[in-house]
Design a protein around this motif. Structure first.
Motif, PDB file in Angstrom:
ATOM      1  N   MET A   1       2.993  12.565  -3.321  1.00 25.97           N
ATOM      2  CA  MET A   1       2.739  11.986  -1.993  1.00 25.97           C
ATOM      3  C   MET A   1       4.000  11.970  -1.141  1.00 25.97           C
TER       4      MET A   1
ATOM      5  N   ALA B   1       5.619   4.857   1.440  1.00 27.01           N
ATOM      6  CA  ALA B   1       5.050   5.919   0.615  1.00 27.01           C
ATOM      7  C   ALA B   1       6.045   7.051   0.412  1.00 27.01           C
TER       8      ALA B   1
ATOM      9  N   PHE C   1       0.960   4.090  -2.930  1.00 30.67           N
ATOM     10  CA  PHE C   1       0.717   5.511  -2.705  1.00 30.67           C
ATOM     11  C   PHE C   1       1.878   6.353  -3.215  1.00 30.67           C
TER      12      PHE C   1
ATOM     13  N   LEU D   1       0.828  -1.200   0.000  1.00 39.01           N
ATOM     14  CA  LEU D   1       0.000   0.000   0.000  1.00 39.01           C
ATOM     15  C   LEU D   1       0.864   1.253   0.000  1.00 39.01           C
ATOM     16  N   GLY D   2       1.910   1.259   0.833  1.00 46.31           N
ATOM     17  CA  GLY D   2       2.802   2.409   0.869  1.00 46.31           C
ATOM     18  C   GLY D   2       3.509   2.637  -0.455  1.00 46.31           C
TER      19      GLY D   2
ATOM     20  N   VAL E   1       0.344   8.223  -6.448  1.00 48.77           N
ATOM     21  CA  VAL E   1      -0.218   9.516  -6.043  1.00 48.77           C
ATOM     22  C   VAL E   1       0.846  10.597  -6.237  1.00 48.77           C
TER      23      VAL E   1
END
Length: 361
Positions: A49, A255, A42, A38-39, A46
């Motif tokens: 980010m 992230a 992102f 997930l990190g 994104v």
């Protein structure tokens, strides 16, 4: 989460105990892998980010990472029985072994591996050496607790590392990055200008605050509830927050550098190889040392995890402040925790397999 309910110890427990565990505890390794993915997602998908997260800092300390680490460490430090710390400080074998392994062996091993694996990449090599100088004072507490190590010993050894970090980090940086390379004919070397106040601030934020909170919580809690009710009623309520903080920290870490890591995969692999060897050498070497000098499983495990872990926040902050946020030294600092997290969670299972082999429940 009690010691007998450690998620990593599931294979050794009875089915009835397994059935009582929460989904978070039972599938901890899965959640960590998902948090890493997930990190990275992102950070890669994104726009901006990583930059936004990096800018949320005070005095060179990342506030998102600080928040995650504080939430992660507080429940574990609230479990420590502080009235038993004198039994740890009186264990000279443990104390001396920890000092030697952390401050003599650890930096030397990382220095050697950095030169062996990265002779042609001086920026990454320097970054790894800085990682080796930053001994762990934060995340090691959660790994130790998951592996059913000695909580009181972990608190003492982490505090000891903190004192030595303030006193010795700058001196060791000069020795390994400047003096020793010149002695060995490896080049002119380079200095490492690290203000003592910056290291002290790092220690205060990542150890002092949660340690004080944990100590006061236990003291007030035992006074109002008694030890039995404090440990049976209150601690189970705050226990899961250690893992919530861990997962949040992992998402933020990945992230922050998701784009850099995924855009330079070959560089990451080059940096990761000596790190993998380092974690293995330090963990298994310290574990064997602990067994050889007659330490219990709990204290041997604590010695091994404090030896293998590193203070990635300090290493990254020093690399960024000295060489710049886009430097190779900073990338090495970032790759450190990205490799350390999955490796040390794996070593939790290795330690618990050894525990089962000794017949400890």
């Amino acid at each position: 989460m009690t010691r007998t309910e450690s998620p990593a110890a599931l294979p050794a427990e009875e089915p009835s105990v397994v059935a009582k565990l929460s989904t978070l505890d039972r599938f901890l390794a899965v959640w960590i892998l998902l948090a890493m993915a997930l990190g990275l997602g992102f950070g890669r998908l994104v726009p901006g980010m990583g930059k936004v997260l990096a800018e949320v800092e005070v005095g060179g300390i990342s506030l998102p990472i600080a928040l995650g680490l504080l939430v992660m460490m507080y429940p574990v430090l609230a479990k420590v029985r502080y009235d038993r710390l004198d039994a740890v400080t009186g264990d000279r074998r443990l104390m001396v072994s920890s000092l030697v392994v952390n401050w003599a062996v650890g930096p030397a091993v990382m220095f050697a591996l950095a030169w062996i694996f990265l002779p042609d990449l001086p920026e990454y090599r320097t970054g790894l050496i800085i990682v080796g100088l930053a001994r762990c004072i934060a995340m090691v507490i959660i790994w130790n607790d998951l592996a059913c190590g000695d909580r009181e010993a972990a608190a003492v050894l982490v505090a000891l590392n903190s004192v030595f970090q303030v006193l010795a980090f700058g001196l060791l940086g000069w020795f390994y990055l400047d003096l020793l390379p010149r002695w060995l004919g490896l080049g002119d070397g380079q200095g490492l200008d690290v203000p003592v106040w910056h290291i002290a601030l790092n220690v205060i934020v990542f150890l002092g605050v949660p340690l004080a909170a944990g100590f006061l919580t236990r003291r007030i809690g035992e006074r109002r509830l008694g030890r039995e009710r404090y440990e049976s009623d209150f601690l189970p309520r705050i226990g899961p927050w250690a893992l919530y903080g861990l997962l949040f920290t992992i998402v933020v870490l990945f992230a922050l550098q998701g784009e850099a890591v995924t855009s330079r995969p070959l560089d990451v692999v080059r940096i990761a190889l000596p790190l993998l060897v380092y974690f293995a050498v330090m963990f298994f070497g310290a574990f064997l040392l602990g067994e050889a000098i007659g330490l219990t499983y709990e204290r041997t495990t604590t010695l091994a995890f404090t030896a293998a872990g590193n203070n990635f926040e300090l290493a990254i902050a020093v690399a960024v402040a000295t060489f710049g946020v886009t430097s190779g030294q900073a990338l090495s600092g970032v790759v450190g925790p990205l490799i350390e997290v999955p490796v040390l969670i794996g070593l939790v299972y290795v330690a618990l397999a050894r525990r089962r082999g000794e017949g400890i429940r």
